[in-house]
Enzyme design. Structure first.
Site, PDB file in Angstrom:
ATOM      1  N   THR A  93      32.428  41.754  32.214  1.00 37.88           N
ATOM      2  CA  THR A  93      31.969  42.736  33.208  1.00 37.88           C
ATOM      3  C   THR A  93      32.978  43.006  34.319  1.00 37.88           C
ATOM      4  O   THR A  93      32.594  43.453  35.407  1.00 37.88           O
ATOM      5  CB  THR A  93      30.628  42.284  33.828  1.00 37.88           C
ATOM      6  OG1 THR A  93      30.847  41.075  34.569  1.00 37.88           O
ATOM      7  CG2 THR A  93      29.578  42.048  32.764  1.00 37.88           C
ATOM      8  N   ARG A 142      45.819  49.006  34.156  1.00 38.96           N
ATOM      9  CA  ARG A 142      46.753  49.315  33.083  1.00 38.96           C
ATOM     10  C   ARG A 142      47.955  50.113  33.560  1.00 38.96           C
ATOM     11  O   ARG A 142      48.977  50.190  32.863  1.00 38.96           O
ATOM     12  CB  ARG A 142      46.009  50.035  31.952  1.00 38.96           C
ATOM     13  CG  ARG A 142      45.099  49.086  31.179  1.00 38.96           C
ATOM     14  CD  ARG A 142      44.152  49.778  30.258  1.00 38.96           C
ATOM     15  NE  ARG A 142      43.108  50.490  30.969  1.00 38.96           N
ATOM     16  CZ  ARG A 142      41.999  50.961  30.402  1.00 38.96           C
ATOM     17  NH1 ARG A 142      41.785  50.792  29.114  1.00 38.96           N
ATOM     18  NH2 ARG A 142      41.089  51.597  31.124  1.00 38.96           N
ATOM     19  N   TYR A 175      35.332  40.491  40.863  1.00 31.30           N
ATOM     20  CA  TYR A 175      35.191  41.753  40.142  1.00 31.30           C
ATOM     21  C   TYR A 175      34.416  42.733  41.024  1.00 31.30           C
ATOM     22  O   TYR A 175      33.186  42.721  41.078  1.00 31.30           O
ATOM     23  CB  TYR A 175      34.456  41.558  38.815  1.00 31.30           C
ATOM     24  CG  TYR A 175      35.136  40.663  37.818  1.00 31.30           C
ATOM     25  CD1 TYR A 175      36.480  40.309  37.958  1.00 31.30           C
ATOM     26  CD2 TYR A 175      34.447  40.152  36.731  1.00 31.30           C
ATOM     27  CE1 TYR A 175      37.102  39.477  37.035  1.00 31.30           C
ATOM     28  CE2 TYR A 175      35.065  39.321  35.795  1.00 31.30           C
ATOM     29  CZ  TYR A 175      36.384  38.986  35.957  1.00 31.30           C
ATOM     30  OH  TYR A 175      37.002  38.165  35.052  1.00 31.30           O
ATOM     31  N   GLY A 184      40.230  39.311  27.549  1.00 32.20           N
ATOM     32  CA  GLY A 184      41.209  40.282  27.078  1.00 32.20           C
ATOM     33  C   GLY A 184      41.255  40.351  25.564  1.00 32.20           C
ATOM     34  O   GLY A 184      42.308  40.635  24.986  1.00 32.20           O
TER      35      GLY A 184
END
Length: 349
Positions: free
Chosen positions: A38, A246, A75, A223
């Site tokens: 999450t 990214r 997160y 990952g």
């Protein structure tokens, strides 16, 4: 708050899905071998979040056989835990899921993150996570990153104290070396080691994985789809909005990006030819077949992103197939790079 079940978690939804389950701590904490990751649901470093879609994703996961939900305070700076807690509480599904979270990172009001695995910080974070997750027990608490400023034994003492108090059921560490895990285990046993592991990032084959095998420790691989690279949906012109991590991952920068995309195309052809599967299915199956005690985290923030979970059970990759898969990757990725870019700074840095 709720969370006082025995947590054997063998609901009819999990059993009927066909997805493999495994004991996460050796004491009846039964979890699906694919877990819902999450990080993206928290929004931070993933271009934002949609709370309603995220809640539907979490609430629909057990119907697809996924009962392990992994989150962390960092997160979204509490946001992911809050959404997970809200989703689980609203659906009254606490006895259907295994909740895993983390500790030992702190952040400031500008979004700066650094490591802090002091006993005081770990104990405070655990209490904060319990509130955000709306539960009275965390099934698996993991030290997110080792802290070079703090002796790992001090961190382990905090985890042992939390377990003795009944606030957590299992102890985990994330991104630790075998040497650090040895020191940690002088104080409390490690149930789970969480590390980056996928077809493109295999460094733990040489250290953490052998350590886990020796100690019969569970491996929770994050990952697993390499930030979407192994989803089969990436293309050379793909752009990532906002603060998407990214943009800082060397794998997504040319000329490396084309190497990884070429490997994905070759893996897709291999999966289609030999198993009538896709590269995404192959990537998860490969990970689970690498180690009997392995679990794979599958990042998703919309319900449909978990649909392909159904393609994972019921088949396996033998040693010869895994060797051929490795050869395909090594042939196409001539300039590999690991996940080091994700490491947060320590306070001494």
């Amino acid at each position: 708050m709720t969370g006082n079940s025995a947590h054997l978690l063998n609901s009819k939804d999990i059993r009927s899905s066909g997805l493999e389950t495994h004991d996460l701590n050796g004491h009846g904490l039964n979890a699906s071998r694919i877990g819902l990751g999450t990080w993206a649901i928290g929004g931070w470093m993933w271009g934002g979040t949609d709370e309603a879609e995220s809640i539907r994703t979490i609430q629909g996961a057990p119907d697809k056989g996924v009962n392990l939900i992994d989150t962390a305070p960092v997160y979204g700076f509490g946001r992911s835990e809050e959404i997970v807690g809200k989703a689980v509480a609203e659906a009254k599904m606490r006895d259907q899921v295994v909740l895993a979270t983390k500790c030992a990172l702190e952040w400031d009001d500008k979004g700066g993150v650094q490591r802090n695995a002091s006993k005081k910080r770990v104990l405070k974070e655990a209490d904060d996570s319990l509130k955000r997750l709306r539960t009275d027990v965390i099934d698996l608490l993991q030290v997110h990153w080792p802290d070079p400023v703090v002796d790992v034994r001090e961190t382990a003492e905090a985890m042992a104290e939390l377990k003795e108090a009944g606030k957590i059921r299992a102890v985990g560490v994330s991104n630790f070396s075998p040497e650090q895990m040895d020191a940690f285990q002088e104080v409390v046993a490690i149930d789970v080691a969480q590390n980056p592991y996928n077809l493109f990032e295999r460094d733990i084959d040489h250290d953490v994985l052998p350590w886990a095998e020796k100690h019969d420790t569970r491996l929770l691989a994050y990952g697993a789809l390499c930030r979407g690279l192994l989803s089969g949906r990436m293309h050379a012109s793909r752009e990532f909005p906002g603060d998407d991590l990214r943009n800082n991952d060397p794998k997504f920068a040319q000329p490396r990006f084309n190497q990884y995309l070429a490997a994905v195309d070759a893996l897709e052809a291999f999966a289609q030819k030999h198993y009538d599967k896709h590269v995404l299915d192959l990537a998860i199956r490969w990970l689970l077949d690498q180690y009997d005690h392995a679990f794979a985290l599958w990042g998703a923030r919309t319900p449909d992103q978990l649909d392909a979970v159904a393609n994972v059970p019921g088949w396996h990759l033998n040693g010869a197939a895994r060797a051929e898969i490795k050869a395909i990757v090594d042939q196409h990725v001539t300039d590999p790079v690991g996940p080091e870019f994700m490491a947060p700074p320590s306070r001494k840095d």
